[in-house]
Write a protein that holds these residues in place. Structure first.
Motif, short mmCIF file in Angstrom:
data_model
loop_
_atom_site.label_atom_id
_atom_site.label_comp_id
_atom_site.label_asym_id
_atom_site.label_seq_id
_atom_site.Cartn_x
_atom_site.Cartn_y
_atom_site.Cartn_z
N THR A 327 -27.52 -5.75 -4.93
CA THR A 327 -26.85 -5.04 -5.81
C THR A 327 -25.14 -5.42 -5.89
N ASP A 328 -24.90 -5.89 -4.98
CA ASP A 328 -23.43 -6.25 -4.87
C ASP A 328 -23.01 -7.41 -5.87
N THR A 329 -21.72 -7.86 -5.80
CA THR A 329 -21.41 -9.05 -6.76
C THR A 329 -20.36 -9.82 -5.85
N LEU A 330 -20.65 -11.21 -5.69
CA LEU A 330 -19.67 -12.10 -5.18
C LEU A 330 -19.32 -12.92 -6.49
N ALA A 331 -18.09 -13.13 -6.50
CA ALA A 331 -17.23 -13.97 -7.58
C ALA A 331 -16.37 -14.81 -7.28
N ARG A 332 -16.30 -16.13 -7.81
CA ARG A 332 -15.35 -17.13 -7.46
C ARG A 332 -14.42 -17.03 -8.55
N ILE A 333 -13.01 -16.68 -8.07
CA ILE A 333 -11.87 -16.46 -9.18
C ILE A 333 -10.76 -17.80 -9.23
N GLY A 334 -11.35 -18.80 -8.35
CA GLY A 334 -10.52 -19.82 -8.46
C GLY A 334 -10.02 -20.32 -7.21
N GLY A 335 -9.92 -21.76 -6.94
CA GLY A 335 -9.84 -22.51 -5.75
C GLY A 335 -10.95 -22.08 -4.48
N ASP A 336 -10.31 -21.50 -3.64
CA ASP A 336 -11.00 -21.03 -2.34
C ASP A 336 -11.05 -19.51 -2.11
N GLU A 337 -10.86 -19.15 -3.59
CA GLU A 337 -10.62 -17.45 -3.24
C GLU A 337 -11.90 -16.65 -3.94
N PHE A 338 -12.40 -15.91 -3.29
CA PHE A 338 -13.77 -15.07 -3.75
C PHE A 338 -13.25 -13.47 -3.91
N VAL A 339 -14.28 -13.02 -4.67
CA VAL A 339 -13.94 -11.37 -4.62
C VAL A 339 -15.30 -10.79 -4.57
N LEU A 340 -15.44 -9.81 -3.52
CA LEU A 340 -16.73 -8.90 -3.39
C LEU A 340 -16.78 -7.74 -3.88
N VAL A 341 -17.54 -7.23 -4.45
CA VAL A 341 -17.64 -5.83 -5.14
C VAL A 341 -18.79 -5.32 -4.59
N LEU A 342 -18.61 -4.37 -3.55
CA LEU A 342 -19.75 -3.53 -2.96
C LEU A 342 -19.60 -2.03 -3.67
N GLY A 343 -20.59 -1.78 -4.32
CA GLY A 343 -20.72 -0.37 -5.14
C GLY A 343 -21.86 0.34 -4.25
N GLY A 344 -21.79 1.59 -4.70
CA GLY A 344 -22.85 2.44 -3.97
C GLY A 344 -22.78 2.87 -2.63
N ILE A 345 -21.64 2.89 -2.31
CA ILE A 345 -21.05 3.12 -0.77
C ILE A 345 -20.99 4.41 -0.60
N ASP A 346 -21.72 4.77 0.53
CA ASP A 346 -21.68 6.33 0.92
C ASP A 346 -20.66 6.58 2.18
N ASP A 347 -20.31 5.60 3.30
CA ASP A 347 -19.71 5.83 4.26
C ASP A 347 -19.12 4.28 4.56
N GLN A 348 -18.09 4.54 5.54
CA GLN A 348 -17.24 3.18 5.82
C GLN A 348 -18.01 2.55 6.91
N GLU A 349 -19.17 2.93 7.40
CA GLU A 349 -20.02 2.13 8.42
C GLU A 349 -20.51 1.02 7.79
N SER A 350 -21.24 1.50 6.54
CA SER A 350 -22.02 0.72 5.62
C SER A 350 -21.41 -0.75 5.35
N TYR A 351 -20.04 -0.47 4.75
CA TYR A 351 -19.47 -1.60 4.05
C TYR A 351 -18.78 -2.21 5.20
N THR A 352 -18.26 -1.53 6.12
CA THR A 352 -17.72 -2.57 7.30
C THR A 352 -18.51 -3.45 7.99
N ALA A 353 -19.94 -2.98 8.11
CA ALA A 353 -20.85 -4.01 8.73
C ALA A 353 -21.20 -5.30 7.76
N ILE A 354 -20.95 -5.03 6.36
CA ILE A 354 -21.03 -6.10 5.35
C ILE A 354 -20.04 -7.01 5.47
N LEU A 355 -18.72 -6.54 5.62
CA LEU A 355 -17.47 -7.27 5.64
C LEU A 355 -17.28 -8.19 6.97
N ASP A 356 -17.85 -7.28 8.02
CA ASP A 356 -17.84 -8.05 9.43
C ASP A 356 -18.96 -9.36 9.40
#
Length: 728
Positions: A327-356
């Motif tokens: 359900t997440d989105t990974l987009a390339r917006i140019g060069g070596d730059e990307f943006v991640l959109v993580l939706g439906g997040i309930d707590d910090q632990e869930s998204y810090t694990a993904i980012l790690d």
């Protein structure tokens, strides 16, 4: 056989009563009989046609019907045939004609009987049907006729071409044969509703060919009712637009996806982020926006070329996708730059694990052939709704956080500081209000006198800026000057202060009270290129003001930030006759070296030491030390913040002869300063050759109070006189 008169009369009646035209012709083709129906059909009366050649009724392009008469004369059967004749008014008549011989009494053929029936209307119907059938067969769109139960009962040739199904394979089947599954039932429900309500429906549908390929088309279905207003048929027309739709899909994909990595681009990213934020508002969940920049990617491009760099980007993007949820989105917006959109997040632990995991994934070596490539990631993160900005601002905040990572070490995750953003917004609003106030002319200069304790003379005045805010009233400099010390506005405001102060010094000189004025100068303004030239130009515009009448004040702490530049600028200014004072002296942990380096003529003791010297022994010793240093370095010393006469007496005893503060007078508008100066000089008390500060202050205050009282009484008000000086 001979007929009686009665029989002949009876047969003639039958002929005349017939609805069909009955015409008799001899073997030469001339009209021998013409009944009423013939008159009605052709528009000619019997008298006009009897004896006339039947060819008179033929169109010009048709040959005479001799073959029919010849066949009849030979006794050969003719039967019925369709032909065209002309009406009297010239219009063609489509006829169905039955021809038979007329025999005499011995059975010899003496003529022909023609029974003609008008089939013009039927022929028009047939022509319309033929035209319809021709259109049906030659139409490039697939056309199907469906019965009331939804069963195919006829299709045209294009139907087979478009769908791949032959006519025999379709007849007797229903439309469910063509459902592709690419569209939900909502479209078909809407179209069926339109068909029921209006008798017609239109829509773009995806179906499938016999070989399984998807097929896009514009479908129009029309309802046909019978004579009893019951649904009899449906006509479905399907125009194949698959090439157009596939081209549109390709164009749309190019507009929404990065051609290198096949990831969403910035446009699609914004839409998905917007949808994620809307969903978060409904559910109370969070949305994480992470801006990722690859560290070391430029070196790969420079060392191995762009083809290898592109392959490395594809490898990294696939790896990152592997760490994310569906359900997440990974987009390339140019060069070596990307943006991640993580939706439906309930707590910090869930998204810090993904980012790690993302951070760790980016650190893994990339093997391309024999080359082992190494990159890492700098990730800036902001979280909605903690950061309650709009979509574009969320992306900018994540980008800002990523930039902070780049500046502070790379290869890690950094969260956007929402509090700092709020402070920046507040600062921006304050700066805008100050800028607006400057444009509206809301700043004014007040003047605080400085006196000499040796003789009680007015040694000068310090120009102090104030903001006359329409809402808040008079605002002191501490509320706005610190905000613009490093802003370009400080230079424009400083130039205005200098101009206003020079105007005032010139005005006082014209009034016969030349008063030196000290002007505070911001370091940015003082060190700006062209400051001295600009100041000298302004002085030349005020011929009554000499450079010696202007004293420039620099705050000690700011002067010490770039001592060499400040000292050089001071020396150039002193060569032009200007004087300098170091303000708030003692607050910058100054040393004898600084005192030696900065060529200022005046040291102004910070008010905090002066105000505490009567109760705090260390403050008193510090003031004595500053006075001693000033004497040793041949500098004049001024004590600021003198709030009571006892402090002034003590300072005089230490050898500090110049003071300013509330004990003498508060900062005043120019007109008030002029009144105060006159009252002070008139009140100055010298006893046995020594200036008496307490007596002078008391007398000056009484004189001013009396002036104020007289002014108030003149305006219809009453008041009382103060009886004491300002105490400590």
């Amino acid at each position: 056989m001979h007929l009686s008169d009665h029989q002949r009369h009876y047969l003639a009646s039958i002929v005349e009563s017939s609805d069909d035209a009955i015409i008799g012709e001899d073997l030469d083709g001339r009209i021998t009989s013409w009944n009423r129906a013939a008159e009605k059909l052709f528009g000619y009366g019997a008298a006009e046609m009897l004896g006339q050649p039947a060819a008179r009724l033929l169109p010009a392009e048709m040959a005479q019907d001799r073959d029919i008469l010849d066949r009849i004369s030979r006794g050969q059967p003719v039967g019925s045939f369709d032909t065209i004749r002309l009406h009297r008014d010239g219009r063609p008549l489509h006829l169905s004609v039955a021809a038979s011989p007329i025999l005499d009494g011995v059975g010899k053929v003496i003529g022909a009987s023609m029974i003609a029936r008008d089939i013009t209307a039927r022929r028009r119907v047939e022509e319309r049907l033929e035209l319809t059938a021709s259109v049906f067969d030659h139409c490039s769109e697939a056309v199907a006729i469906i019965d009331a139960d939804g069963v195919f009962i006829e299709v045209n040739g294009a139907f087979a071409t478009v769908t791949g199904y032959s006519r025999e394979e379709v007849l007797g089947r229903t439309a469910f044969l063509f459902q592709s599954g690419r569209q939900g039932p909502e479209l078909y429900h809407r179209m069926f509703h339109d068909l029921i309500m209006t008798g017609c429906c239109k829509g773009e549908v995806w179906t499938r060919r016999k070989d399984g390929q998807s097929l896009a088309g514009l479908l129009t279905v029309s309802r046909i009712r019978d004579g009893k207003d019951r649904v009899a048929r449906y006509i479905a027309i399907f125009a194949d637009v698959t090439p157009l739709r596939l081209q549109q899909e390709r164009v749309q994909r190019l507009a929404h996806y990065d051609p290198l990595t096949n990831l969403p681009n910035r446009l699609l990213l914004s839409d998905r982020l917007r949808q994620a934020v809307l969903h978060a508002r409904r559910t109370g969940q969070e949305v994480v926006v992470a801006y990722l920049d690859l560290d070391g990617f430029k070196e790969i491009n420079d060392s191995h070329g762009h083809a290898v760099g592109d392959e490395a980007l594809n490898t990294v993007s696939r790896r990152i996708q592997g760490t994310m949820r569906a359900t997440d989105t990974l987009a390339r917006i140019g060069g070596d730059e990307f943006v991640l959109v993580l939706g439906g997040i309930d707590d910090q632990e869930s998204y810090t694990a993904i980012l790690d995991r993302v951070l760790e994934t980016c650190r893994r070596p990339i093997m391309l052939g024999s080359a082992s490539l190494q990159v890492s990631a700098s990730i800036g993160v902001t979280v909605y709704p903690t950061d309650s900005s709009d979509v574009d601002q969320l992306l900018r905040h994540a980008d800002q956080a990523m930039y902070d990572v780049k500046q502070s070490g790379r290869n890690r995750i950094h969260f956007f500081d929402v509090g700092r953003q709020h402070r920046n917004r507040h600062l921006h609003a304050r700066l805008n209000s100050i800028e607006r106030a400057f444009g509206n002319g809301e700043f004014v200069l007040y003047y605080q006198p400085r006196i000499c304790l040796r003789d009680g003379s007015v040694a000068g005045a310090e120009a102090l800026i104030r903001w006359q805010d329409p809402q808040r009233g008079l605002v002191g400099p501490g509320d706005f000057l610190p905000l613009i010390q490093d802003h370009p506005l400080i230079e424009r405001l400083g130039a205005w202060v200098i101009d206003s102060a020079l105007d005032q010094v010139a005005a006082w000189s014209r009034q016969g009270m030349p008063t030196p004025v000290s002007i505070n100068v911001a370091p940015r303004h003082f060190l700006a290129g062209g400051f001295l030239d600009d100041l000298l130009s302004r002085l030349r515009a005020h011929p009554l003001v000499t450079p010696e009448m202007i004293e420039l004040e620099l705050v000690e702490t700011s002067a010490l930030e770039d001592t060499a530049r400040v000292a050089a600028a001071m020396e150039r200014s002193q060569q032009a006759g200007l004087r300098f004072a170091i303000d708030d002296f003692g607050t910058g942990y100054s040393s004898l070296t600084y005192l030696k380096t900065l060529p200022a003529e005046i040291l102004k003791i910070d008010r905090s030491f002066v105000q505490g010297m009567m109760e705090n022994e260390r403050d008193e010793k510090l003031v004595r030390a500053i006075v001693g240093m000033a004497d040793a370095f041949d500098r004049m010393v001024v004590a600021e913040g003198v709030e009571c006469v006892e402090q002034g007496v003590a300072l005089a005893a230490m050898g500090c002869w110049h003071i300013q503060g509330f004990a003498i007078a508060r900062p005043m508008p120019p007109a008030r300063f002029e009144r105060w100066s006159a009252a002070w000089l008139a009140s100055r008390q010298v006893t046995d050759g020594v200036f008496d500060l307490p007596a002078t202050v008391d007398r000056c205050r009484r004189r001013l109070a009396l002036d104020d009282l007289l002014s108030q009484e003149g305006a219809g008000h009453r008041g009382t006189l103060p009886t004491s000086t300002v105490p400590c």
